[in-house]
Design a protein around this motif. Sequence first.
Motif, short mmCIF file in Angstrom:
data_model
loop_
_atom_site.label_atom_id
_atom_site.label_comp_id
_atom_site.label_asym_id
_atom_site.label_seq_id
_atom_site.Cartn_x
_atom_site.Cartn_y
_atom_site.Cartn_z
N TYR A 63 -7.97 5.99 7.47
CA TYR A 63 -7.64 4.69 7.69
C TYR A 63 -8.23 3.67 9.15
O TYR A 63 -8.57 2.59 8.92
CB TYR A 63 -5.57 4.55 8.08
CG TYR A 63 -4.82 5.51 6.92
CD1 TYR A 63 -5.97 5.28 5.77
CD2 TYR A 63 -3.52 5.58 7.02
CE1 TYR A 63 -4.79 5.38 4.99
CE2 TYR A 63 -2.65 6.29 6.26
CZ TYR A 63 -3.39 6.54 4.83
OH TYR A 63 -3.11 7.10 4.34
N HIS A 70 -10.20 1.05 7.39
CA HIS A 70 -9.50 1.30 6.34
C HIS A 70 -8.64 0.33 6.91
O HIS A 70 -7.69 -1.81 6.11
CB HIS A 70 -8.99 1.97 5.22
CG HIS A 70 -8.07 1.73 4.07
ND1 HIS A 70 -8.32 1.04 3.39
CD2 HIS A 70 -6.92 2.02 3.84
CE1 HIS A 70 -8.06 1.51 2.41
NE2 HIS A 70 -6.49 1.71 2.74
N ASP A 71 -7.46 0.49 7.78
CA ASP A 71 -6.01 -0.32 7.59
C ASP A 71 -6.42 -2.31 8.03
O ASP A 71 -5.62 -2.72 8.58
CB ASP A 71 -5.42 0.33 8.78
CG ASP A 71 -4.20 1.12 8.41
OD1 ASP A 71 -4.38 1.24 7.19
OD2 ASP A 71 -3.85 1.70 8.84
N PHE A 101 -7.38 -3.89 6.20
CA PHE A 101 -6.35 -5.21 5.95
C PHE A 101 -5.53 -5.75 6.08
O PHE A 101 -4.88 -6.37 5.40
CB PHE A 101 -6.17 -4.44 3.96
CG PHE A 101 -5.36 -3.62 4.13
CD1 PHE A 101 -5.53 -3.04 3.87
CD2 PHE A 101 -4.40 -3.86 3.11
CE1 PHE A 101 -4.69 -1.52 3.80
CE2 PHE A 101 -3.10 -3.17 3.00
CZ PHE A 101 -3.27 -1.57 3.41
N ALA A 139 0.98 -1.49 0.11
CA ALA A 139 -0.24 -0.09 0.14
C ALA A 139 1.00 1.48 -0.32
O ALA A 139 2.15 1.20 0.29
CB ALA A 139 -1.23 -0.09 1.35
N LEU A 140 0.51 2.53 0.02
CA LEU A 140 0.82 4.13 -0.02
C LEU A 140 2.82 4.05 0.69
O LEU A 140 3.18 4.30 0.04
CB LEU A 140 0.33 4.49 0.96
CG LEU A 140 0.12 6.13 0.22
CD1 LEU A 140 -0.12 6.30 -1.29
CD2 LEU A 140 -0.56 7.06 1.28
N THR A 141 2.08 3.43 2.00
CA THR A 141 3.59 3.51 1.91
C THR A 141 4.59 2.30 2.99
O THR A 141 5.53 2.11 4.00
CB THR A 141 3.56 4.40 3.83
OG1 THR A 141 3.45 3.98 4.65
CG2 THR A 141 3.37 6.08 3.55
N GLY A 142 4.45 1.28 2.25
CA GLY A 142 4.84 0.14 2.85
C GLY A 142 5.81 0.01 2.16
O GLY A 142 6.17 0.70 1.23
N SER A 147 -4.99 -1.40 -0.77
CA SER A 147 -5.64 0.20 -1.05
C SER A 147 -4.38 0.26 -2.46
O SER A 147 -5.33 -0.11 -3.55
CB SER A 147 -4.54 0.13 0.41
OG SER A 147 -4.79 1.49 0.69
N ARG A 205 0.45 13.13 7.85
CA ARG A 205 0.42 11.57 7.98
C ARG A 205 -0.88 11.32 9.07
O ARG A 205 -1.65 10.79 8.93
CB ARG A 205 1.76 10.65 8.32
CG ARG A 205 1.29 9.43 9.26
CD ARG A 205 1.01 8.82 7.76
NE ARG A 205 1.63 6.98 8.14
CZ ARG A 205 1.23 6.34 7.71
NH1 ARG A 205 0.43 6.67 6.28
NH2 ARG A 205 0.15 5.01 7.91
N1 LIG Z 1 -1.72 2.44 6.81
C1 LIG Z 1 -1.54 1.35 5.09
C2 LIG Z 1 -2.87 1.19 4.36
C3 LIG Z 1 -2.66 3.61 3.16
O1 LIG Z 1 -3.49 3.17 2.45
C4 LIG Z 1 -0.01 2.43 4.30
O2 LIG Z 1 0.19 3.31 5.10
O3 LIG Z 1 0.56 2.17 3.33
#
Ligand SMILES: N[C@@H](CCO)C(=O)O
Length: 563
Positions: A244, A421-422, A424, A70-73, A168, A237
């Motif tokens: 999330y 959302h989180d 997942f 996802a976005l910050t993974g 996501s 953030r």
């Molecule tokens: N919390 C996750 C999901 C964001 O869609 C992230 O930061 O990647």
Amino acid sequence: MEISTQVPHFKNLFSGKKGQNLGIVNSVNYEIPGIFKLESGKTLSNVRIEYEMYGKMNPDKSNVILICHALTGDAHAAGFHSGDKKPGWWNILIGPNKAFDTERYCIVCSNIIGGCKSSTGPSSISPETGKPYGISFPILTIADMVNAQKKLVEHLGVKQLFAVAGGSMGGMQVLQWTVSYPEMVKKAIAIATTASTTPQQIAFGAIGRKAITDDPKWNGGNYYGKKIPAQGLALARMIGHITYLSDASMQKKFGRAQQEKEGPDLSKIHLEASSKISSKTSSEAYLKTSSEASSEASSEASLETSSEASLDTSSEAFSETFPDNFSNFQVESYLNHQGDTFTKRFDANSYLYITKAVDFFDLSKNGSLIEGFSGVTAKYLVISITSDWLYPPYQSQEIVSALTANGVDAKYEEIRSQYGHDAFLLEEGQLNYLIRGFLSQILVSDIMYQSFYSVSRNETIENASTLMVKKKVNHLPVVSEDGKLEGIVTSWDITKAVACKITELDEIITRNVKYVFSGDKIETASSIMEDYSISALPVIDFENRVIGMVTSESISALIGKFG
Ligand SMILES: N[C@@H](CCO)C(=O)O
Ligand SMILES: CC(=O)SCCNC(=O)CCNC(=O)[C@H](O)C(C)(C)COP(=O)(O)OP(=O)(O)OC[C@H]1O[C@@H](n2cnc3c(N)ncnc32)[C@H](O)[C@@H]1OP(=O)(O)O
């Protein structure tokens, strides 16, 4: 030919064993050779992709599952890096006997291009200028991220992915894979995502970006080796993090509780703890940036800078706004903590580029998602989360409707969760159950014999029959010198040849031979056997090389064992 007489290994298909952790894992870096072309028409060279791999590839590399973050993974999806206390971000799902079972599948996860975890992104050094790209980095799209992953997949010698999965923004990459490279994806798992970013999602992205670009330390994206725009990044953030979570999860987590007045101030404890805990992360991230900026002196400076900058964020926020004795709700302290820790692990420019790529994402064609999905062939599992207000369930349902309208086998599931959302990243039980069920159809690779005997077409019938008698087998695949399938002979063919006094094998070979791939379902093998009244099939790889045999006995043994 002998097909080994032992019963094939059924692995842990039905073991019901509890999932285990992977232990220590490592990242690998791959550099895409030549020029990498982006959707915008711009190009990048020396593009690096950081990836991790868990489990082993089978002989025809048909068991590979690509995980998209996802976005910050990042690429570190499971197991532990040496010295770390926390595992990778999807450790709940990846490992022995988990849904992404590393005893059965080979799991690959790569950091997206545009990121800041060793894949090429805005903080990387431009080969042209010798300086960090900053905002001279070209605009990116989700398709660009997928195109870079495709280069990695090709480099690994994988012709078709058994599955692609992600939540996501990871789910967007899954959708993009099946649209861009339909022939390369067998199964797709898209969680908590959308096929077309909505104005509300874009709006949250825009506020986050504005928080960063309005921070004077952002300095037009040119802050590497200097103070980072920690305040703007933390604020981005904090805004993002609210989306999330859910109303219910925030109620449950914090209510209206305030941080302890008596005793230690938790927000300070968290800040101090996080600067200590994250000093390694911080030094890695900014040592990388500054070593790329090519001086050891500047790496020390930026390391110091990054922790100073993040402490500045909170002290400014509190001292400028409130007197010391003002109460601080737990949720405020929590968001401050989330914002602060984020500045120690993420690059502000990467955040700008990646959120923009999310905003650009739209798979509809001429305004129609049905048209956008017209080429998709992968079998789909689409999962939404009841309390996800950022990517609400209706967006997953739209995906499923458009896929189904194209005749795609698409299953929709909804996770009941209050996490928002989180979920997942958190709903271990439900996710393992749904994903395991979707992936775990029994495949030819699970029951095929990998040790077998074969003959060349120049062989005599006498030699072939001696081999069959000696090794107690009824089928011999006929293979070329480089192991490619040319035909098959059976003991019945030999009997007829002897009766007709034929001596050369070449004259009795069945050339229109039926075969299967190791990634095929056993139902496929079994129906071919039934339709053509045959009791054994060669298993081939994508180069037409024989890699095993599957027999009606092995299928019967499986049914006897588990049916
Ligand atoms: N919390 C996750 C999901 C964001 O869609 C992230 O930061 O990647
Ligand atoms: C592919 C990817 O998406 S990878 C990126 C995923 N990771 C992230 O997004 C990182 C930030 N996100 C999170 O932490 C997410 O909430 C999750 C889903 C990963 C974790 O959820 P949970 O396990 O429920 O953790 P929670 O949201 O309660 O946060 C725990 C942190 O908040 C801190 N915290 C909790 N209450 C407070 C408080 N009142 N004041 C200050 N800090 C607090 C905890 O100490 C803990 O800190 P740590 O992470 O530094 O150890």
